[in-house]
Design a protein around this motif. Structure first.
Motif, PDB file in Angstrom:
ATOM      1  N   ARG A 254       0.836  -1.205   0.000  1.00 53.00           N
ATOM      2  CA  ARG A 254       0.000   0.000   0.000  1.00 53.00           C
ATOM      3  C   ARG A 254       0.863   1.245   0.000  1.00 53.00           C
ATOM      4  O   ARG A 254       1.946   1.258   0.587  1.00 53.00           O
ATOM      5  N   VAL A 255       0.341   2.311  -0.628  1.00 53.60           N
ATOM      6  CA  VAL A 255       0.988   3.618  -0.509  1.00 53.60           C
ATOM      7  C   VAL A 255      -0.079   4.596  -0.023  1.00 53.60           C
ATOM      8  O   VAL A 255      -1.179   4.678  -0.583  1.00 53.60           O
ATOM      9  N   THR A 256       0.235   5.319   1.063  1.00 55.43           N
ATOM     10  CA  THR A 256      -0.730   6.271   1.625  1.00 55.43           C
ATOM     11  C   THR A 256      -0.715   7.557   0.797  1.00 55.43           C
ATOM     12  O   THR A 256       0.214   7.811   0.026  1.00 55.43           O
ATOM     13  N   CYS A 257      -1.736   8.381   1.005  1.00 57.16           N
ATOM     14  CA  CYS A 257      -1.863   9.573   0.159  1.00 57.16           C
ATOM     15  C   CYS A 257      -0.745  10.589   0.419  1.00 57.16           C
ATOM     16  O   CYS A 257      -0.509  11.475  -0.402  1.00 57.16           O
ATOM     17  N   PRO A 263       4.096  -1.963   3.829  1.00 56.68           N
ATOM     18  CA  PRO A 263       4.205  -3.334   3.319  1.00 56.68           C
ATOM     19  C   PRO A 263       3.073  -4.227   3.834  1.00 56.68           C
ATOM     20  O   PRO A 263       2.697  -5.186   3.179  1.00 56.68           O
ATOM     21  N   CYS A 264       2.511  -3.910   5.036  1.00 55.54           N
ATOM     22  CA  CYS A 264       1.392  -4.711   5.567  1.00 55.54           C
ATOM     23  C   CYS A 264       0.385  -3.756   6.198  1.00 55.54           C
ATOM     24  O   CYS A 264       0.764  -2.864   6.960  1.00 55.54           O
ATOM     25  N   GLU A 270       6.122   2.053   8.189  1.00 53.54           N
ATOM     26  CA  GLU A 270       5.850   2.908   7.037  1.00 53.54           C
ATOM     27  C   GLU A 270       7.178   3.428   6.502  1.00 53.54           C
ATOM     28  O   GLU A 270       8.055   3.799   7.270  1.00 53.54           O
ATOM     29  N   ILE A 271       7.299   3.480   5.194  1.00 49.15           N
ATOM     30  CA  ILE A 271       8.552   3.935   4.589  1.00 49.15           C
ATOM     31  C   ILE A 271       8.250   5.144   3.711  1.00 49.15           C
ATOM     32  O   ILE A 271       7.412   5.062   2.805  1.00 49.15           O
ATOM     33  N   ASN A 272       8.913   6.251   4.019  1.00 47.47           N
ATOM     34  CA  ASN A 272       8.622   7.488   3.285  1.00 47.47           C
ATOM     35  C   ASN A 272       9.227   7.430   1.885  1.00 47.47           C
ATOM     36  O   ASN A 272      10.429   7.265   1.728  1.00 47.47           O
ATOM     37  N   ASN A 287      13.327  -3.386  -1.824  1.00 47.69           N
ATOM     38  CA  ASN A 287      13.656  -3.852  -0.469  1.00 47.69           C
ATOM     39  C   ASN A 287      12.398  -4.087   0.346  1.00 47.69           C
ATOM     40  O   ASN A 287      12.269  -5.078   1.066  1.00 47.69           O
ATOM     41  N   ALA A 288      11.463  -3.106   0.269  1.00 48.11           N
ATOM     42  CA  ALA A 288      10.243  -3.185   1.082  1.00 48.11           C
ATOM     43  C   ALA A 288       9.408  -4.381   0.662  1.00 48.11           C
ATOM     44  O   ALA A 288       8.851  -5.100   1.506  1.00 48.11           O
ATOM     45  N   ILE A 289       9.330  -4.607  -0.638  1.00 48.47           N
ATOM     46  CA  ILE A 289       8.532  -5.748  -1.125  1.00 48.47           C
ATOM     47  C   ILE A 289       9.188  -7.047  -0.652  1.00 48.47           C
ATOM     48  O   ILE A 289       8.527  -7.933  -0.112  1.00 48.47           O
ATOM     49  N   TYR A 290      10.492  -7.121  -0.813  1.00 46.84           N
ATOM     50  CA  TYR A 290      11.202  -8.363  -0.450  1.00 46.84           C
ATOM     51  C   TYR A 290      11.003  -8.677   1.040  1.00 46.84           C
ATOM     52  O   TYR A 290      10.807  -9.814   1.428  1.00 46.84           O
ATOM     53  N   ASN A 291      11.030  -7.614   1.857  1.00 42.80           N
ATOM     54  CA  ASN A 291      10.982  -7.819   3.322  1.00 42.80           C
ATOM     55  C   ASN A 291       9.580  -7.706   3.911  1.00 42.80           C
ATOM     56  O   ASN A 291       9.417  -7.512   5.114  1.00 42.80           O
TER      57      ASN A 291
END
Ligand code: SAM
Ligand code: SF4
Length: 315
Positions: A254-257, A263-264, A270-272, A287-291
């Motif tokens: 997911r990506v927030t507005c 990732p969950c 949350e990753i900016n 990286n985020a998808i993999y982890n």
């Protein structure tokens, strides 16, 4: 691309606004939310860049959501940009339906393939109690207009809430008899506004099957178990994020507005993504998808670890 648990992650749920024209009791406070400033929300160009980078990481399907995506200024242009992205083959939009009479045609022309329309009740008073807005008729007109527009699929989503709309489960499922629509009943998730609601509010997919024993199982779409009524035209899906979560087959990020990658859904992580471009953006996404976490823990009675309400995450 595959994550470290060999799940194929190809689906991005992208929130384009935290604003909404309804105030569903399980999703938003009555007074609304402290709205993000315009500059805090991803611009159309930032959205296009993120979707482009996600596509290079193997994302093929994008769901545009919110808040209510149809209140976002420039929503048609956003959908067009996503549709023009190399590698994206499917665009879906989740809406409460109220603004579909205005936008359905343009959404179709912009390249939106599928619509999910949220409708928790067919009773005006119950609909008002849940959404805090007297708008059932607008939502029903929105569904009608969308049905005539020839989208690849339309699904009606209802969150089941014990003591509020559970008496209407049969009526909601009957929609699949009247039109070729698919109805999805979803278990209420203890997140944000409803994190501490009483257990009686929670209705499990199993109890729906007890109530409607004539439902015949016809398969699964990964997230829902699919059923049909004996004389149904569309499918009925029961989504059990709580009683039988689908983490082992989860395929989404997911990506927030405001530009944070989640990732969950039920993790506070949350990753900016703002300020990242080109290869750097792509590498952070990879990286985020993999982890991506293996699973959430809501089945063990925990409340969600998500630190935002659903309108801000993008349901
Ligand atoms: N405004 C649009 C709509 O309502 O369809 C899109 C955003 S809304 C957050 C997306 C979906 O999340 C809706 O179907 C809504 O019912 C669902 N939702 C919100 N909070 C929920 C919760 N606590 N448990 C289960 N579903 C929830
Ligand atoms: Fe708005 Fe959708 Fe949340 Fe209801 S569920 S308040 S329509 S964002």
């Amino acid at each position: 691309m595959k994550d470290r648990f060999d799940r194929d992650i190809h689906y991005l749920r992208l929130s384009v606004t935290d604003k909404c024209n309804l105030r569903c009791v399980y999703c938003m406070p009555e007074t609304g939310v402290t709205k993000l400033r315009h500059e805090d929300i991803l611009s159309v160009d930032e959205i296009a860049e993120i979707v482009g980078a996600a596509a290079t990481c193997g994302i093929t399907k994008v769901r545009v959501t919110g808040g209510e995506p149809l209140v976002r200024r420039g929503i048609i242009g956003i959908c067009e940009k996503i549709a023009q992205t190399n590698g994206i083959s499917e665009i879906c939009l989740t809406t409460n339906g109220i603004l579909l009479p205005k936008f359905a045609r343009e959404l179709k022309s912009a390249g939106v393939n599928r619509l999910n329309i949220s409708l928790d009740s067919l009773e005006p008073l119950t609909y008002n109690d849940i959404t805090r807005v007297d708008a059932l008729n607008d939502a029903l007109v929105g569904i009608d207009v969308a049905l005539k527009m020839g989208f690849d699929a339309i699904k009606i989503y209802a969150v089941m809430i014990g003591g509020v709309n559970d008496a209407e489960i049969r009526d909601l499922l009957d929609l699949t008899r009247k039109n070729n629509v698919n109805v999805r009943l979803i278990e209420l998730m203890p997140i944000g506004e409803c994190a501490d609601w009483a257990e009686e509010r929670f209705i499990s997919a199993k109890s729906v099957l007890k109530l409607v024993p004539e439902l015949r199982e016809v398969g699964t779409d990964g997230v829902s178990k699919l059923y049909m009524l004996p004389d149904g035209l569309g499918t009925v899906g029961l989504i059990s994020p709580i009683s039988s979560h689908f983490c082992p087959t989860c395929n989404r990020i997911r990506v927030t507005c405001d530009g944070f990658l989640k990732p969950c859904l039920h993790s506070g992580e949350e990753i900016n993504l703002r300020g990242l471009h080109g290869k750097e953006l792509e590498q952070v996404l990879r990286n985020a998808i993999y982890n991506k976490p293996r699973k959430h823990e809501l089945d063990s009675g925990e409340i969600s670890g998500a630190s935002r309400n659903m309108n801000a995450i993008g349901g």
